[in-house]
Scaffold this motif. Structure first.
Motif, PDB file in Angstrom:
ATOM      1  N   ALA A   1       0.832  -1.210   0.000  1.00  0.00           N
ATOM      2  CA  ALA A   1       0.000   0.000   0.000  1.00  0.00           C
ATOM      3  C   ALA A   1       0.861   1.252   0.000  1.00  0.00           C
ATOM      4  CB  ALA A   1      -0.937  -0.018   1.196  1.00  0.00           C
TER       5      ALA A   1
ATOM      6  N   ILE B   1      -6.460   5.393   2.471  1.00  0.00           N
ATOM      7  CA  ILE B   1      -7.727   5.892   1.922  1.00  0.00           C
ATOM      8  C   ILE B   1      -8.808   4.809   2.005  1.00  0.00           C
ATOM      9  CG2 ILE B   1      -8.868   6.824  -0.144  1.00  0.00           C
ATOM     10  CD1 ILE B   1      -5.989   7.793  -1.006  1.00  0.00           C
TER      11      ILE B   1
ATOM     12  N   GLY C   1       0.203  13.660   1.602  1.00  0.00           N
ATOM     13  CA  GLY C   1      -0.848  13.710   2.617  1.00  0.00           C
ATOM     14  C   GLY C   1      -0.267  13.445   3.996  1.00  0.00           C
TER      15      GLY C   1
ATOM     16  N   GLN D   1       2.532  17.901  -6.532  1.00  0.00           N
ATOM     17  CA  GLN D   1       3.687  17.412  -5.785  1.00  0.00           C
ATOM     18  C   GLN D   1       4.880  18.339  -5.988  1.00  0.00           C
ATOM     19  OE1 GLN D   1       4.335  13.337  -7.020  1.00  0.00           O
ATOM     20  NE2 GLN D   1       2.224  12.768  -6.521  1.00  0.00           N
TER      21      GLN D   1
HETATM   22  C1  HXC Z   1      -4.485   3.299   0.552  1.00  0.00           C
HETATM   23  C2  HXC Z   1      -2.940   3.312  -1.155  1.00  0.00           C
HETATM   24  C3  HXC Z   1      -2.615   4.662  -0.885  1.00  0.00           C
HETATM   25  C4  HXC Z   1      -3.301   5.308   0.186  1.00  0.00           C
HETATM   26  C5  HXC Z   1      -1.414   4.004  -2.535  1.00  0.00           C
HETATM   27  N1  HXC Z   1      -2.157   2.944  -2.173  1.00  0.00           N
HETATM   28  N2  HXC Z   1      -1.673   5.058  -1.759  1.00  0.00           N
HETATM   29  N3  HXC Z   1      -3.867   2.657  -0.440  1.00  0.00           N
HETATM   30  N4  HXC Z   1      -4.227   4.587   0.878  1.00  0.00           N
HETATM   31  N5  HXC Z   1      -3.043   6.576   0.543  1.00  0.00           N
HETATM   32  C6  HXC Z   1      -2.182   1.609  -2.781  1.00  0.00           C
HETATM   33  C7  HXC Z   1      -2.889   1.611  -4.124  1.00  0.00           C
HETATM   34  O1  HXC Z   1      -4.287   1.551  -3.948  1.00  0.00           O
HETATM   35  C8  HXC Z   1      -2.321   0.363  -4.747  1.00  0.00           C
HETATM   36  O2  HXC Z   1      -2.985  -0.762  -4.208  1.00  0.00           O
HETATM   37  C9  HXC Z   1      -0.886   0.344  -4.239  1.00  0.00           C
HETATM   38  O3  HXC Z   1      -0.874   1.169  -3.067  1.00  0.00           O
HETATM   39  C10 HXC Z   1       0.088   0.934  -5.233  1.00  0.00           C
HETATM   40  O4  HXC Z   1      -0.356   2.239  -5.596  1.00  0.00           O
HETATM   41  P1  HXC Z   1      -0.552   2.713  -7.123  1.00  0.00           P
HETATM   42  O5  HXC Z   1      -1.530   3.831  -7.097  1.00  0.00           O
HETATM   43  O6  HXC Z   1      -0.848   1.544  -7.987  1.00  0.00           O
HETATM   44  O7  HXC Z   1       0.914   3.230  -7.445  1.00  0.00           O
HETATM   45  P2  HXC Z   1       1.333   4.370  -8.493  1.00  0.00           P
HETATM   46  O8  HXC Z   1       0.532   4.227  -9.759  1.00  0.00           O
HETATM   47  O9  HXC Z   1       2.811   4.318  -8.564  1.00  0.00           O
HETATM   48  O10 HXC Z   1       0.902   5.758  -7.845  1.00  0.00           O
HETATM   49  C11 HXC Z   1       1.501   6.219  -6.654  1.00  0.00           C
HETATM   50  C12 HXC Z   1       0.670   7.375  -6.011  1.00  0.00           C
HETATM   51  C13 HXC Z   1      -0.777   6.920  -5.841  1.00  0.00           C
HETATM   52  C14 HXC Z   1       0.748   8.615  -6.921  1.00  0.00           C
HETATM   53  C15 HXC Z   1       1.333   7.704  -4.680  1.00  0.00           C
HETATM   54  O11 HXC Z   1      -0.784   5.651  -5.164  1.00  0.00           O
HETATM   55  C16 HXC Z   1      -1.624   7.857  -5.073  1.00  0.00           C
HETATM   56  O12 HXC Z   1      -2.045   8.880  -5.566  1.00  0.00           O
HETATM   57  N6  HXC Z   1      -1.917   7.523  -3.781  1.00  0.00           N
HETATM   58  C17 HXC Z   1      -2.798   8.299  -2.954  1.00  0.00           C
HETATM   59  C18 HXC Z   1      -2.098   9.551  -2.491  1.00  0.00           C
HETATM   60  C19 HXC Z   1      -3.020  10.397  -1.620  1.00  0.00           C
HETATM   61  O13 HXC Z   1      -4.036  10.906  -2.077  1.00  0.00           O
HETATM   62  N7  HXC Z   1      -2.675  10.568  -0.345  1.00  0.00           N
HETATM   63  C20 HXC Z   1      -3.411  11.373   0.592  1.00  0.00           C
HETATM   64  C21 HXC Z   1      -4.331  10.495   1.406  1.00  0.00           C
HETATM   65  S1  HXC Z   1      -5.370  11.460   2.468  1.00  0.00           S
HETATM   66  P3  HXC Z   1      -3.537  -1.946  -5.152  1.00  0.00           P
HETATM   67  O14 HXC Z   1      -4.262  -2.843  -4.188  1.00  0.00           O
HETATM   68  O15 HXC Z   1      -4.389  -1.305  -6.181  1.00  0.00           O
HETATM   69  O16 HXC Z   1      -2.271  -2.535  -5.711  1.00  0.00           O
HETATM   70  C22 HXC Z   1      -4.445  11.772   3.827  1.00  0.00           C
HETATM   71  C23 HXC Z   1      -5.097  12.499   4.969  1.00  0.00           C
HETATM   72  C24 HXC Z   1      -4.209  12.608   6.167  1.00  0.00           C
HETATM   73  O17 HXC Z   1      -3.310  11.427   3.879  1.00  0.00           O
HETATM   74  C25 HXC Z   1      -4.900  13.166   7.382  1.00  0.00           C
HETATM   75  C26 HXC Z   1      -5.488  12.139   8.284  1.00  0.00           C
HETATM   76  C27 HXC Z   1      -6.029  12.684   9.585  1.00  0.00           C
END
Ligand code: HXC
Length: 256
Positions: free
Chosen positions: A24, A67, A107, A164
């Motif tokens: 993840a 997420i 994030g 980013q």
């Molecule tokens: C859950 C996640 C994840 C996340 C990645 N994964 N980020 N799972 N939560 N934040 C998982 C994907 O679903 C995927 O699982 C595996 O990790 C690989 O990710 P990919 O997306 O296939 O990789 P890639 O294409 O290289 O893209 C990388 C990435 C992208 C650009 C970082 O994963 C992405 O945009 N992630 C989310 C980033 C984000 O929005 N973060 C903010 C979260 S909100 P599978 O099972 O499909 O292989 C936050 C709030 C904080 O952080 C405050 C809380 C109080």
């Protein structure tokens, strides 16, 4: 102790916590929060630990809060459980903490790095607050710590567009202390951590507290706090030892 989401190693006076949910991209789950906080508190209370490093994988420090775990949560639910409120305990640690960031710090990942005292970035690091693209905003300090670190212009840019920032931009902006080649990230960070851990821990705690005070108070109050802490260090053996060692042209042997 065995953890599920992190690895903890200790050598000499430096401890390394490695976020480890590779499938993840080290997304921060509640389980990981508990473990990181527990590990940091344990290490912080060990006088033999002079510096803590938090790192992730080559591809991701942490791609944010999990997420999939957050997706179905409700307002009363997260309010009552105080969702992710325990991360705050990490910032109560007195031992210096370095974030060694390779790849994505997005994030909550960026926010976790900013809770640390210093960020060292691989040249492949990417920082961002993409929460807005999910219909939320930063929730672990991003809007506050990022703004204090890089100013309003960049903080607004990142929080409103979700874009980013690469390692060089992060360094120019003041978010990152040093940028090193990605392949050398852990080696270089361990050198810095080793240097910090080689100091008197009492003195390092005082230095960390003094710098952190500047975020909480006026200049006059901050200067007073610094001066009082400076004076107080003259009650320690390490002040006597450090200054004597200099005068005698030898290495200090800290009592710590
Ligand atoms: C859950 C996640 C994840 C996340 C990645 N994964 N980020 N799972 N939560 N934040 C998982 C994907 O679903 C995927 O699982 C595996 O990790 C690989 O990710 P990919 O997306 O296939 O990789 P890639 O294409 O290289 O893209 C990388 C990435 C992208 C650009 C970082 O994963 C992405 O945009 N992630 C989310 C980033 C984000 O929005 N973060 C903010 C979260 S909100 P599978 O099972 O499909 O292989 C936050 C709030 C904080 O952080 C405050 C809380 C109080």
């Amino acid at each position: 102790k065995q953890f599920e989401n992190i690895l903890v190693e200790q050598s000499d006076r430096v401890a390394v916590i490695t976020l480890h949910r590779p499938k993840a991209l080290n997304a921060l789950s509640s389980g990981m929060e508990k473990e990181v906080v527990e590990a940091v508190e344990g290490l912080d209370s060990d006088p033999g630990v002079g510096c803590i490093v938090i790192t992730g994988s080559e591809k991701a420090f942490a791609a944010g809060a999990d997420i999939k775990e957050m997706k179905d949560k409700s307002y009363p639910g997260i309010y009552l459980e105080r969702y992710f409120g325990d991360w705050k305990r990490l910032t109560a640690a007195r031992t210096p903490i370095i974030a060694a960031v390779s790849g994505f710090a997005l994030g909550g990942g960026c926010e976790l790095a900013m809770m640390c005292d210093m960020i060292i970035a691989g040249d492949n690091a990417k920082f961002g607050q993409p929460e807005i693209t999910l219909g939320v905003i930063p929730g672990m300090g991003g809007s506050q710590r990022l703004t204090r670190a890089v100013g309003k212009a960049k903080a607004m840019d990142l929080c409103l567009t979700g874009r980013q920032m690469d390692a060089d931009e992060a360094e120019c902006s003041g978010l990152v202390a040093r940028v090193v080649p990605a392949a050398d990230l852990l080696d270089e960070t361990m050198k810095v951590a080793g240097t910090i851990a080689s100091m008197s821990k009492t003195t390092a705690i005082a230095a960390k507290q003094a710098v952190n005070r500047s975020f909480e108070t006026t200049l006059e109050e901050g200067l007073l706090a610094e001066q009082n802490a400076f004076y107080a260090l003259f009650a320690t053996e390490d002040q006597t030892e450090g200054m004597s060692a200099f005068a005698e042209k030898r290495k200090p042997e800290w009592r710590r």
